[in-house]
Design an enzyme around this catalytic site. Structure first.
Site, PDB file in Angstrom:
ATOM      1  N   ASP A 141     -10.019   4.176   2.363  1.00  0.00           N
ATOM      2  CA  ASP A 141     -10.665   2.802   3.341  1.00  0.00           C
ATOM      3  C   ASP A 141     -11.064   4.106   4.550  1.00  0.00           C
ATOM      4  OD1 ASP A 141      -8.552   0.690   3.167  1.00  0.00           O
ATOM      5  OD2 ASP A 141      -6.967   0.943   3.705  1.00  0.00           O
ATOM      6  N   LYS A 192       0.683  -1.353   0.322  1.00  0.00           N
ATOM      7  CA  LYS A 192       0.102   0.016  -0.464  1.00  0.00           C
ATOM      8  C   LYS A 192       0.929   1.581  -0.098  1.00  0.00           C
ATOM      9  CE  LYS A 192      -4.576  -0.835   2.363  1.00  0.00           C
ATOM     10  NZ  LYS A 192      -5.083  -0.972   3.250  1.00  0.00           N
TER      11      LYS A 192
END
Ligand code: ATR
Length: 277
Positions: A107, A70
């Protein structure tokens, strides 16, 4: 003769077998009768750039990114959203013309949408949010909470320095407290969020003594395996509204699916069941 390419998307990480994203996206592709595929890809760190440069030419319209890539994918992006920059990580890549890479982090969006859906009476302005943990997930959660308008974030992490670094990056609406103070501070919180891995199957339990927890606090756990963590069970026992972590996984996937396949998917019980298969 004309040919229409079937759009491909997927998720890259390592390991990848545990990811629930392929089940989720396959469910949505079936539900909306979309001709497309979503493919899990185990990608080694050393191959990351080559894979990202190759996928667009193979017909990929984008990918989700999971652990451990990520942060690293940010270096290969041509355009990065503000929220991904602040979090320092991306979980959704969109491949544009000639393979240029647009990076986003959904997220925090997933977190706040899940919270609003599971605790419709929660109001950001109601009071401080106590956040346990200061890792990558915490950064996404705090970004979303500040954006939603919480008056203050109280941040507690085992390694205090990591929490202090996060505060420096985010500004001063964050009060850092010691890990051992979390239990006694919870009485001030309108929202309690566990962003640590504690309570996850195979990990130690969250050991914080939440003696001050009262029914006015909404409690949510990012851990979704098990769905009902000890934290959520204890919170319900004192009358708190609780929200499990599975919904965050589902909601964070919505923006990517919509961009890649052109349909905004609904999240309902069938979606939860598909992701839990
Ligand atoms: P993620 O991206 O999921 O947030 P991470 O960046 O590795 O993962 O962060 C894990 C979080 O869980 C951190 O807040 C970590 O605390 P430290 O910064 O002190 O490492 C927390 N965590 C993990 N194991 C823990 C434990 N046994 N006790 C307390 N906190 C723990």
């Amino acid at each position: 003769m004309t040919s229409t390419r079937i759009p491909l998307a997927g998720v890259i990480g390592s390991p990848i077998a545990h990811s629930r994203s392929p089940l989720l996206h396959a469910h949505w592709l079936r539900t909306y009768s979309i001709r497309g595929h979503y493919i899990p890809m185990d990608v080694d760190e050393n191959d990351l750039e080559r894979v990202l440069r190759t996928l667009p030419a193979m017909g990929f319209v984008g990918v989700n990114v999971t652990v451990p890539h990520k942060e690293r994918v940010m270096a290969f992006a041509d355009q990065i959203t503000d929220r991904a920059t602040l979090i320092g990580a991306a979980n959704t890549l969109i491949f544009r013309n000639a393979g240029s890479i647009f990076a986003d982090n959904t997220d925090g969006y997933g977190f706040i949408e899940n919270l609003r859906s599971g605790a419709p009476n929660w109001c950001a302005e109601a009071g401080p949010a106590l956040v346990l943990g200061a890792g990558g997930a915490s950064r996404a959660v705090i970004t979303a909470l500040i954006d939603a308008g919480v008056p203050e974030v109280i941040l507690s992490n085992r390694t205090r320095l990591r929490a202090e670094r996060l505060r420096e990056d985010f500004g001063h609406r964050i009060r850092v407290i010691d890990w051992v103070q979390a239990g006694s501070t919870v009485k001030e919180a309108a929202l309690l969020v566990n962003t640590t891995s504690l309570g996850m199957t195979g990990q130690p339990e969250l050991s914080v003594q939440l003696d001050g927890l009262h029914s006015g606090t909404v409690v949510t756990d990012l851990v979704y395996s098990p769905l009902q963590t000890n934290l959520l069970v204890a919170a319900r026992n004192v009358g708190c509204v609780t929200v499990d972590g599975l919904g965050m996984l589902l909601f964070q996937a919505v923006p990517g699916f919509e961009r890649w396949f052109g349909t905004r998917p609904e999240i309902d019980e069938a979606t939860r069941a598909a992701a839990l298969k």
